[in-house]
Enzyme design. Structure first.
Site, PDB file in Angstrom:
ATOM      1  N   GLY A 143      74.780  21.350  -3.828  1.00 28.55           N
ATOM      2  CA  GLY A 143      74.897  20.235  -4.771  1.00 28.55           C
ATOM      3  C   GLY A 143      73.932  20.399  -5.923  1.00 28.55           C
ATOM      4  N   GLN A 189      68.716  18.150 -12.842  1.00 22.36           N
ATOM      5  CA  GLN A 189      68.009  19.345 -12.387  1.00 22.36           C
ATOM      6  C   GLN A 189      68.049  20.492 -13.387  1.00 22.36           C
ATOM      7  OE1 GLN A 189      70.127  19.019  -8.404  1.00 22.36           O
ATOM      8  NE2 GLN A 189      68.236  20.031  -7.807  1.00 22.36           N
ATOM      9  N   CYS A 232      66.493  21.106  -1.276  1.00 20.25           N
ATOM     10  CA  CYS A 232      66.847  20.816  -2.658  1.00 20.25           C
ATOM     11  C   CYS A 232      66.538  22.036  -3.521  1.00 20.25           C
ATOM     12  CB  CYS A 232      66.034  19.609  -3.134  1.00 20.25           C
ATOM     13  SG  CYS A 232      66.326  19.173  -4.847  1.00 20.25           S
ATOM     14  N   LEU A 233      67.443  22.356  -4.446  1.00 27.62           N
ATOM     15  CA  LEU A 233      67.206  23.505  -5.327  1.00 27.62           C
ATOM     16  C   LEU A 233      65.973  23.300  -6.211  1.00 27.62           C
ATOM     17  CD1 LEU A 233      70.858  24.391  -6.390  1.00 27.62           C
ATOM     18  CD2 LEU A 233      69.379  25.600  -4.769  1.00 27.62           C
ATOM     19  N   HIS A 267      71.893  12.129  -2.094  1.00 29.06           N
ATOM     20  CA  HIS A 267      70.790  12.968  -2.569  1.00 29.06           C
ATOM     21  C   HIS A 267      70.933  13.248  -4.079  1.00 29.06           C
ATOM     22  CE1 HIS A 267      68.092  16.695  -2.022  1.00 29.06           C
ATOM     23  NE2 HIS A 267      68.602  16.859  -3.223  1.00 29.06           N
ATOM     24  N   GLU A 268      72.158  13.600  -4.495  1.00 22.39           N
ATOM     25  CA  GLU A 268      72.366  13.958  -5.908  1.00 22.39           C
ATOM     26  C   GLU A 268      72.292  12.735  -6.818  1.00 22.39           C
ATOM     27  OE1 GLU A 268      72.096  16.977  -6.434  1.00 22.39           O
ATOM     28  OE2 GLU A 268      72.569  17.735  -4.445  1.00 22.39           O
ATOM     29  N   HIS A 288      68.839  12.010  -7.751  1.00 23.40           N
ATOM     30  CA  HIS A 288      68.336  12.819  -8.875  1.00 23.40           C
ATOM     31  C   HIS A 288      68.627  12.130 -10.213  1.00 23.40           C
ATOM     32  CE1 HIS A 288      66.815  16.483  -7.106  1.00 23.40           C
ATOM     33  NE2 HIS A 288      67.922  16.725  -6.437  1.00 23.40           N
TER      34      HIS A 288
HETATM   35 NI    NI Z   1      68.270  18.110  -4.899  1.00 25.84          NI
END
Ligand code: NI
Length: 167
Positions: free
Chosen positions: A46, A51, A91-92, A133-134, A137
């Site tokens: 995701g 991000q 998470c990235l 989660h996204e 962000h």
């Molecule tokens: Ni993330």
């Protein structure tokens, strides 16, 4: 398509509140293509526009191993939440860190698709966790915010060290 740079925690730009997409046009679709490419390349399941330092309410998700089921959510909104579930999240933007987080088990999300058409989706399990989660962000939240202060400090130190080494 292009691979974009991913911001890393504790970068303060990850705290930006994303704005709604006013119109789903070709520029937005281009951005979505870049987001998908960046996510698949990372690789991750995701990615929120936040991000890659674009502060518009767009999320891409694909939880399949084959990378063949891309979900796009523009201006997503969770309109129903049920149950509770704890899953280990990564998470990235927080590379190498995995910690359990408790979220709703089942959600209904409302959003626009790539063509600007509204849709609703009722989901549970990993996809439901990933959507929550996204969307966090987009609201300037990172999953480590749910952890204890001590854990947050440890993660911050670890990532700052990694970034110094990488330079
Ligand atoms: Ni993330």
């Amino acid at each position: 398509m292009a691979i974009r740079n991913i911001l890393h925690y504790p970068d303060s730009r990850l705290r930006t509140q994303a704005k709604p997409v006013p119109e789903v046009d070709d520029a937005i679709r281009q951005l979505i293509d870049d987001m998908a490419e960046t996510m698949y390349d990372a690789p991750g399941i995701g990615l929120a526009a936040t991000q890659i330092n674009v502060h518009l309410r767009i999320v891409v998700i694909d939880i399949t191993r084959e990378h063949n089921q891309l979900h796009v959510f523009i201006n997503p909104e969770i309109i129903d939440r049920q149950g509770e579930e704890t899953m280990e999240e990564g998470c990235l933007s927080v590379p190498g860190i995995y910690e359990p987080v408790t979220r709703a088990e089942k959600i209904t999300v409302k959003a626009l698709d790539k063509n600007g058409a509204p849709f609703e989706l009722e989901v549970e399990g990993l996809l439901a966790v990933c959507i929550q989660h996204e969307i966090d962000h987009l609201d300037g939240k990172v999953f480590v915010d749910y952890l204890s202060r001590l854990k947050q400090q440890r993660i911050q130190k670890k990532l700052e060290k990694q970034q110094r080494v990488a330079m």
